[in-house]
Design an enzyme around this catalytic site. Structure first.
Site, short mmCIF file in Angstrom:
data_model
loop_
_atom_site.label_atom_id
_atom_site.label_comp_id
_atom_site.label_asym_id
_atom_site.label_seq_id
_atom_site.Cartn_x
_atom_site.Cartn_y
_atom_site.Cartn_z
N TYR A 158 6.24 -5.21 17.08
CA TYR A 158 6.33 -4.00 16.37
C TYR A 158 6.84 -2.87 16.92
O TYR A 158 7.53 -2.03 16.16
CB TYR A 158 4.76 -3.62 15.68
CG TYR A 158 4.66 -2.83 14.59
CD1 TYR A 158 5.06 -3.38 13.10
CD2 TYR A 158 4.22 -1.29 14.74
CE1 TYR A 158 4.70 -2.43 12.23
CE2 TYR A 158 3.86 -0.80 13.68
CZ TYR A 158 4.32 -1.07 12.25
OH TYR A 158 4.06 -0.34 11.35
N GLY A 187 0.73 -1.04 -0.07
CA GLY A 187 0.07 -0.11 0.02
C GLY A 187 0.89 1.56 -0.07
O GLY A 187 0.95 1.96 -0.84
N ASP A 207 13.90 -10.95 -0.83
CA ASP A 207 13.33 -10.85 0.39
C ASP A 207 14.44 -10.15 1.33
O ASP A 207 15.40 -10.49 1.61
CB ASP A 207 13.44 -12.51 1.18
CG ASP A 207 12.67 -12.57 2.47
OD1 ASP A 207 12.85 -11.63 3.11
OD2 ASP A 207 12.30 -13.68 2.86
N VAL A 208 13.85 -9.01 1.96
CA VAL A 208 14.64 -8.27 2.74
C VAL A 208 15.37 -9.13 3.86
O VAL A 208 16.46 -8.51 4.52
CB VAL A 208 13.98 -7.13 3.26
CG1 VAL A 208 13.57 -6.20 1.88
CG2 VAL A 208 12.90 -7.15 4.17
N THR A 210 -4.14 0.06 5.08
CA THR A 210 -3.69 -0.76 3.95
C THR A 210 -3.76 -2.35 4.44
O THR A 210 -4.34 -2.59 5.34
CB THR A 210 -2.13 -0.69 3.98
OG1 THR A 210 -1.66 -1.03 4.97
CG2 THR A 210 -1.69 1.05 3.87
N LYS A 251 10.12 -0.99 15.33
CA LYS A 251 10.01 0.45 14.59
C LYS A 251 10.92 1.55 15.40
O LYS A 251 11.51 2.35 14.85
CB LYS A 251 8.58 0.66 14.54
CG LYS A 251 7.88 0.12 13.60
CD LYS A 251 8.42 0.31 12.14
CE LYS A 251 7.79 -0.68 11.12
NZ LYS A 251 8.24 -0.56 9.84
N1 LIG Z 1 -0.07 1.15 7.28
C1 LIG Z 1 0.26 1.72 8.41
O1 LIG Z 1 -0.87 2.23 9.20
C2 LIG Z 1 1.53 2.10 8.74
C3 LIG Z 1 1.85 2.90 9.63
C4 LIG Z 1 3.07 3.24 10.04
C5 LIG Z 1 4.21 2.41 9.21
N2 LIG Z 1 3.80 1.43 8.32
C6 LIG Z 1 4.75 0.83 7.66
O2 LIG Z 1 4.85 1.00 6.23
C7 LIG Z 1 5.28 -0.04 5.74
C8 LIG Z 1 4.44 -0.41 4.41
O3 LIG Z 1 3.38 -1.13 4.99
P1 LIG Z 1 1.86 -1.03 4.17
O4 LIG Z 1 0.84 -0.23 5.31
O5 LIG Z 1 2.00 -0.31 2.90
O6 LIG Z 1 1.75 -2.54 4.20
P2 LIG Z 1 1.60 -3.75 3.11
O7 LIG Z 1 0.54 -3.01 2.13
O8 LIG Z 1 1.28 -4.74 3.80
O9 LIG Z 1 3.18 -3.62 2.54
C9 LIG Z 1 4.11 -4.13 3.28
C10 LIG Z 1 5.23 -4.64 2.03
O10 LIG Z 1 6.32 -5.22 2.77
C11 LIG Z 1 6.84 -6.14 1.83
N3 LIG Z 1 7.29 -7.18 2.72
C12 LIG Z 1 7.13 -7.71 3.77
N4 LIG Z 1 8.11 -8.64 4.29
C13 LIG Z 1 8.88 -8.68 3.27
C14 LIG Z 1 10.28 -9.44 3.04
N5 LIG Z 1 10.36 -10.31 3.79
N6 LIG Z 1 10.72 -9.22 1.98
C15 LIG Z 1 10.47 -7.99 0.87
N7 LIG Z 1 9.37 -7.43 1.08
C16 LIG Z 1 8.75 -7.84 2.32
C17 LIG Z 1 5.41 -6.52 1.41
O11 LIG Z 1 5.92 -7.13 0.12
P3 LIG Z 1 5.75 -8.78 -0.77
O12 LIG Z 1 3.93 -8.67 -0.57
O13 LIG Z 1 5.92 -8.59 -2.07
O14 LIG Z 1 6.35 -9.47 0.10
C18 LIG Z 1 4.49 -5.66 1.38
O15 LIG Z 1 4.36 -4.99 -0.26
C19 LIG Z 1 5.58 -1.11 6.62
O16 LIG Z 1 7.08 -1.00 7.15
C20 LIG Z 1 4.69 -0.59 7.75
O17 LIG Z 1 5.24 -1.41 9.08
C21 LIG Z 1 2.60 1.27 7.93
#
Ligand SMILES: NC(=O)c1ccc[n+]([C@@H]2O[C@H](COP(=O)([O-])OP(=O)(O)OC[C@H]3O[C@@H](n4cnc5c(N)ncnc54)[C@H](OP(=O)(O)O)[C@@H]3O)[C@@H](O)[C@H]2O)c1
Length: 258
Positions: free
Chosen positions: A162, A24, A70-71, A197, A166
């Site tokens: 988490y 997202g 994969d990170v 997301t 973070k």
């Molecule tokens: N949404 C919120 O409220 C929020 C708030 C603060 C911070 N964040 C942070 O923002 C970031 C993005 O989150 P999002 O909300 O966009 O969630 P999301 O849609 O679930 O996206 C997370 C992404 O991380 C990737 N990922 C997970 N594990 C991985 C791995 N081992 N290797 C490579 N890629 C990996 C996934 O890619 P694949 O599916 O391709 O593996 C996915 O595209 C995260 O770090 C999250 O903690 C989110």
């Protein structure tokens, strides 16, 4: 070179790497960076999502390159960095965005599940920075933006893994700021509030009281929207932020001000 006015915010001719680029916030960030002029390397595991993000970048006229990696795997990230440099010849920006959560209470979460969150969110960022900073150091310029959270600076029940990850990520960024400052590489963290997301959609649906409480504590009175993050991301990714490093920039409607 002296830049003037809006040139300071332009990413024309630059190359940005976005981990979790199919997710997202990652796909939205990648699109914003492309709209500002950068070619994009999308890193992730899910090819279908990465293809969709690449198709959106194509509409901007910038180029997108997909790297499946994969990170949490050091070798996988070394391969990813080599593929990215092969594709575009340089790396200017790293949006270290891949991340996962596990919303279990401390007494319930299994040690291996706790560790998995750290493995992706902190150790994954370590592998990613280590490999992608090298081409930046070589050219004496770079912008690294880590994707933190309001929980980089605050605690919350049932989010111990988490929160630990973070906060660790933000301070990893601060440490890297000291290590890479002399090489022209800045390292900052975005502290985002909740933005719905795939990461949290089900939690927001099933725990409305928690999210209503967050909204009540937020001076601007709402959760975040993806678009809210983009101004701060572009600033930290651009030449305009040259003297900003080691910081966590909270984009949270004021949640962490209290
Ligand atoms: N949404 C919120 O409220 C929020 C708030 C603060 C911070 N964040 C942070 O923002 C970031 C993005 O989150 P999002 O909300 O966009 O969630 P999301 O849609 O679930 O996206 C997370 C992404 O991380 C990737 N990922 C997970 N594990 C991985 C791995 N081992 N290797 C490579 N890629 C990996 C996934 O890619 P694949 O599916 O391709 O593996 C996915 O595209 C995260 O770090 C999250 O903690 C989110």
């Amino acid at each position: 070179m002296t830049l003037s006015g809006l040139q300071r915010f332009s990413l024309d001719g630059q190359v940005a790497v976005v981990t979790g680029g199919g997710g997202g916030l990652g796909s939205a960030g990648a699109l914003a960076l492309a709209e500002a002029g950068a070619d994009i390397v999308l890193v992730g595991r899910n090819r279908t999502k990465l293809d969709a993000a690449a198709a959106a970048i194509d509409t901007t006229g910038r180029r997108a390159c997909i790297v499946e990696a994969d990170v949490s795997d050091a070798t996988s990230m070394e391969d990813a960095a080599a593929q990215a440099v092969d594709a575009f010849g340089r790396i200017d920006i790293l949006f270290n965005n891949a991340g996962i959560t596990n919303p279990q209470a401390l007494l319930d979460i299994a040690p291996e599940d706790f560790r998995q969150v750290l493995d992706v969110n902190v150790v994954g960022a370590f592998h990613t920075i280590r490999t992608f900073v090298r081409p930046m150091i070589g050219r004496g310029y770079g912008r690294i933006i880590n994707m933190g959270s309001i929980l980089s600076g605050r605690g919350m029940a049932n989010r111990a893994a988490y929160c630990a990850s973070k906060a660790g990520l933000a301070n990893l960024g601060a440490a890297c700021a000291f290590e890479f400052g002399a090489d022209g590489v800045t390292v900052n963290t975005l502290g985002a509030t909740v933005i719905v997301t795939d990461l949290n959609r089900e939690l927001v649906r099933t725990q409305p009281a928690l999210y209503e409480q967050i909204v009540r504590r937020t001076p601007l009175g709402r959760l975040g929207e993806t678009e809210d993050l983009m101004g701060a991301l572009l600033f930290l990714a651009s030449p305009a932020s040259a003297f900003v490093t080691g910081q966590t920039v909270f984009v949270d409607g004021g949640y962490t001000a209290g």
